[in-house]
Design a protein around this motif. Structure first.
Motif, PDB file in Angstrom:
ATOM      1  N   VAL A  42       0.853  -1.183   0.000  1.00  0.00           N
ATOM      2  CA  VAL A  42       0.000   0.000   0.000  1.00  0.00           C
ATOM      3  C   VAL A  42       0.890   1.234   0.000  1.00  0.00           C
ATOM      4  O   VAL A  42       2.039   1.186   0.461  1.00  0.00           O
ATOM      5  CB  VAL A  42      -0.936  -0.023   1.223  1.00  0.00           C
ATOM      6  CG1 VAL A  42      -0.149   0.092   2.517  1.00  0.00           C
ATOM      7  CG2 VAL A  42      -2.014   1.043   1.138  1.00  0.00           C
ATOM      8  N   GLN A  43       0.357   2.312  -0.501  1.00  0.00           N
ATOM      9  CA  GLN A  43       1.100   3.565  -0.469  1.00  0.00           C
ATOM     10  C   GLN A  43       0.934   4.247   0.874  1.00  0.00           C
ATOM     11  O   GLN A  43      -0.044   4.009   1.598  1.00  0.00           O
ATOM     12  CB  GLN A  43       0.623   4.479  -1.591  1.00  0.00           C
ATOM     13  CG  GLN A  43       1.044   4.020  -2.972  1.00  0.00           C
ATOM     14  CD  GLN A  43       0.804   5.073  -4.032  1.00  0.00           C
ATOM     15  OE1 GLN A  43      -0.150   5.852  -3.946  1.00  0.00           O
ATOM     16  NE2 GLN A  43       1.670   5.111  -5.030  1.00  0.00           N
ATOM     17  N   ALA A  44       1.882   5.077   1.210  1.00  0.00           N
ATOM     18  CA  ALA A  44       1.818   5.825   2.457  1.00  0.00           C
ATOM     19  C   ALA A  44       0.496   6.589   2.538  1.00  0.00           C
ATOM     20  O   ALA A  44       0.033   7.165   1.553  1.00  0.00           O
ATOM     21  CB  ALA A  44       2.989   6.786   2.551  1.00  0.00           C
ATOM     22  N   GLY A  45      -0.082   6.549   3.725  1.00  0.00           N
ATOM     23  CA  GLY A  45      -1.374   7.181   3.932  1.00  0.00           C
ATOM     24  C   GLY A  45      -2.544   6.231   3.757  1.00  0.00           C
ATOM     25  O   GLY A  45      -3.678   6.566   4.118  1.00  0.00           O
ATOM     26  N   GLY A  46      -2.269   5.070   3.195  1.00  0.00           N
ATOM     27  CA  GLY A  46      -3.318   4.096   2.950  1.00  0.00           C
ATOM     28  C   GLY A  46      -3.660   3.270   4.168  1.00  0.00           C
ATOM     29  O   GLY A  46      -3.131   3.498   5.274  1.00  0.00           O
ATOM     30  N   SER A  47      -4.546   2.299   3.963  1.00  0.00           N
ATOM     31  CA  SER A  47      -5.041   1.461   5.061  1.00  0.00           C
ATOM     32  C   SER A  47      -5.002  -0.007   4.661  1.00  0.00           C
ATOM     33  O   SER A  47      -5.107  -0.349   3.484  1.00  0.00           O
ATOM     34  CB  SER A  47      -6.482   1.840   5.414  1.00  0.00           C
ATOM     35  OG  SER A  47      -6.578   3.173   5.851  1.00  0.00           O
ATOM     36  N   LEU A  48      -4.869  -0.840   5.664  1.00  0.00           N
ATOM     37  CA  LEU A  48      -4.990  -2.287   5.508  1.00  0.00           C
ATOM     38  C   LEU A  48      -5.661  -2.840   6.749  1.00  0.00           C
ATOM     39  O   LEU A  48      -5.570  -2.253   7.834  1.00  0.00           O
ATOM     40  CB  LEU A  48      -3.613  -2.945   5.346  1.00  0.00           C
ATOM     41  CG  LEU A  48      -2.897  -2.806   4.014  1.00  0.00           C
ATOM     42  CD1 LEU A  48      -1.487  -3.389   4.122  1.00  0.00           C
ATOM     43  CD2 LEU A  48      -3.666  -3.500   2.896  1.00  0.00           C
ATOM     44  N   ARG A  49      -6.303  -3.983   6.594  1.00  0.00           N
ATOM     45  CA  ARG A  49      -6.913  -4.671   7.730  1.00  0.00           C
ATOM     46  C   ARG A  49      -6.400  -6.093   7.772  1.00  0.00           C
ATOM     47  O   ARG A  49      -6.599  -6.862   6.822  1.00  0.00           O
ATOM     48  CB  ARG A  49      -8.426  -4.662   7.604  1.00  0.00           C
ATOM     49  CG  ARG A  49      -9.160  -5.190   8.831  1.00  0.00           C
ATOM     50  CD  ARG A  49     -10.600  -5.450   8.513  1.00  0.00           C
ATOM     51  NE  ARG A  49     -11.431  -5.629   9.693  1.00  0.00           N
ATOM     52  CZ  ARG A  49     -12.540  -6.355   9.718  1.00  0.00           C
ATOM     53  NH1 ARG A  49     -12.950  -6.948   8.621  1.00  0.00           N
ATOM     54  NH2 ARG A  49     -13.257  -6.468  10.823  1.00  0.00           N
ATOM     55  N   LEU A  50      -5.753  -6.433   8.861  1.00  0.00           N
ATOM     56  CA  LEU A  50      -5.253  -7.776   9.064  1.00  0.00           C
ATOM     57  C   LEU A  50      -6.247  -8.580   9.885  1.00  0.00           C
ATOM     58  O   LEU A  50      -6.941  -8.036  10.750  1.00  0.00           O
ATOM     59  CB  LEU A  50      -3.909  -7.742   9.788  1.00  0.00           C
ATOM     60  CG  LEU A  50      -2.811  -6.871   9.172  1.00  0.00           C
ATOM     61  CD1 LEU A  50      -1.529  -7.027   9.988  1.00  0.00           C
ATOM     62  CD2 LEU A  50      -2.578  -7.217   7.722  1.00  0.00           C
ATOM     63  N   SER A  51      -6.293  -9.879   9.614  1.00  0.00           N
ATOM     64  CA  SER A  51      -7.134 -10.784  10.380  1.00  0.00           C
ATOM     65  C   SER A  51      -6.296 -11.936  10.898  1.00  0.00           C
ATOM     66  O   SER A  51      -5.329 -12.351  10.258  1.00  0.00           O
ATOM     67  CB  SER A  51      -8.264 -11.345   9.508  1.00  0.00           C
ATOM     68  OG  SER A  51      -9.100 -10.329   9.044  1.00  0.00           O
ATOM     69  N   CYS A  52      -6.684 -12.450  12.037  1.00  0.00           N
ATOM     70  CA  CYS A  52      -6.020 -13.605  12.633  1.00  0.00           C
ATOM     71  C   CYS A  52      -7.095 -14.504  13.219  1.00  0.00           C
ATOM     72  O   CYS A  52      -7.811 -14.089  14.140  1.00  0.00           O
ATOM     73  CB  CYS A  52      -5.054 -13.150  13.721  1.00  0.00           C
ATOM     74  SG  CYS A  52      -4.345 -14.487  14.704  1.00  0.00           S
ATOM     75  N   THR A  53      -7.193 -15.709  12.699  1.00  0.00           N
ATOM     76  CA  THR A  53      -8.221 -16.641  13.149  1.00  0.00           C
ATOM     77  C   THR A  53      -7.586 -17.864  13.794  1.00  0.00           C
ATOM     78  O   THR A  53      -6.648 -18.444  13.252  1.00  0.00           O
ATOM     79  CB  THR A  53      -9.099 -17.094  11.973  1.00  0.00           C
ATOM     80  OG1 THR A  53      -9.736 -15.940  11.399  1.00  0.00           O
ATOM     81  CG2 THR A  53     -10.169 -18.069  12.431  1.00  0.00           C
ATOM     82  N   ILE A  54      -8.121 -18.226  14.950  1.00  0.00           N
ATOM     83  CA  ILE A  54      -7.679 -19.436  15.645  1.00  0.00           C
ATOM     84  C   ILE A  54      -8.387 -20.628  15.029  1.00  0.00           C
ATOM     85  O   ILE A  54      -9.614 -20.616  14.873  1.00  0.00           O
ATOM     86  CB  ILE A  54      -8.001 -19.340  17.146  1.00  0.00           C
ATOM     87  CG1 ILE A  54      -7.304 -18.145  17.764  1.00  0.00           C
ATOM     88  CG2 ILE A  54      -7.604 -20.620  17.869  1.00  0.00           C
ATOM     89  CD1 ILE A  54      -7.694 -17.895  19.206  1.00  0.00           C
ATOM     90  N   SER A  55      -7.616 -21.659  14.705  1.00  0.00           N
ATOM     91  CA  SER A  55      -8.180 -22.782  13.959  1.00  0.00           C
ATOM     92  C   SER A  55      -9.117 -23.640  14.785  1.00  0.00           C
ATOM     93  O   SER A  55      -9.966 -24.331  14.246  1.00  0.00           O
ATOM     94  CB  SER A  55      -7.044 -23.662  13.421  1.00  0.00           C
ATOM     95  OG  SER A  55      -6.275 -24.164  14.494  1.00  0.00           O
TER      96      SER A  55
END
Length: 126
Positions: free
Chosen positions: A12-25
């Motif tokens: 992503v470019q600076a200033g942008g956004s991301l959403r990470l997810s973490c799921t327990i199996s």
């Protein structure tokens, strides 16, 4: 043994956004603490955000005000919403989980975490 499945990394470019997810199996275990760590190039691992079962959160100063950790306990999933990303946020982001109660969640202490994901890479370009 449980597995943590992370997703959401990318470029992503600076200033942008991301959403990470973490799921327990596993549906058998209910986490006491879920946290995100990161390690950038030539940097030490840093605990950046954690959330306790009661939804109490903690953030590293480096991400305070830009990142938000949340969880959906019904889905055994934690999320990390990352806004206003900077090039210095470039790192491998890893999810960690602690099942046992204790003071390691707030503030974040890696030694208390019992299970770790494999990581998802976030690259922020200027």
């Amino acid at each position: 043994q449980i597995d943590l499945v992370e997703s959401g990394g990318g470029s992503v470019q600076a200033g942008g956004s991301l959403r990470l997810s973490c799921t327990i199996s596993s549906d058998t275990y209910s986490p006491f603490c879920m946290a995100w760590f990161r390690q950038g190039p030539d940097k030490e691992r840093e605990g950046i955000a954690s959330i306790r079962r009661d939804d109490t959160t903690n953030y590293a100063e480096s991400v305070q005000g830009r990142f938000t950790i949340s969880q959906d306990l019904a889905k055994n999933t934690a999320y990390l919403q990352m806004n206003s990303l900077k090039p210095e946020d470039t790192a491998m982001y890893t999810c960690a989980v602690g099942l046992s109660t204790g003071g390691y969640c707030l503030p974040i202490r890696a030694g208390g975490m019992e299970f770790w994901g494999k990581g998802t890479l976030v690259t922020v370009s200027s």
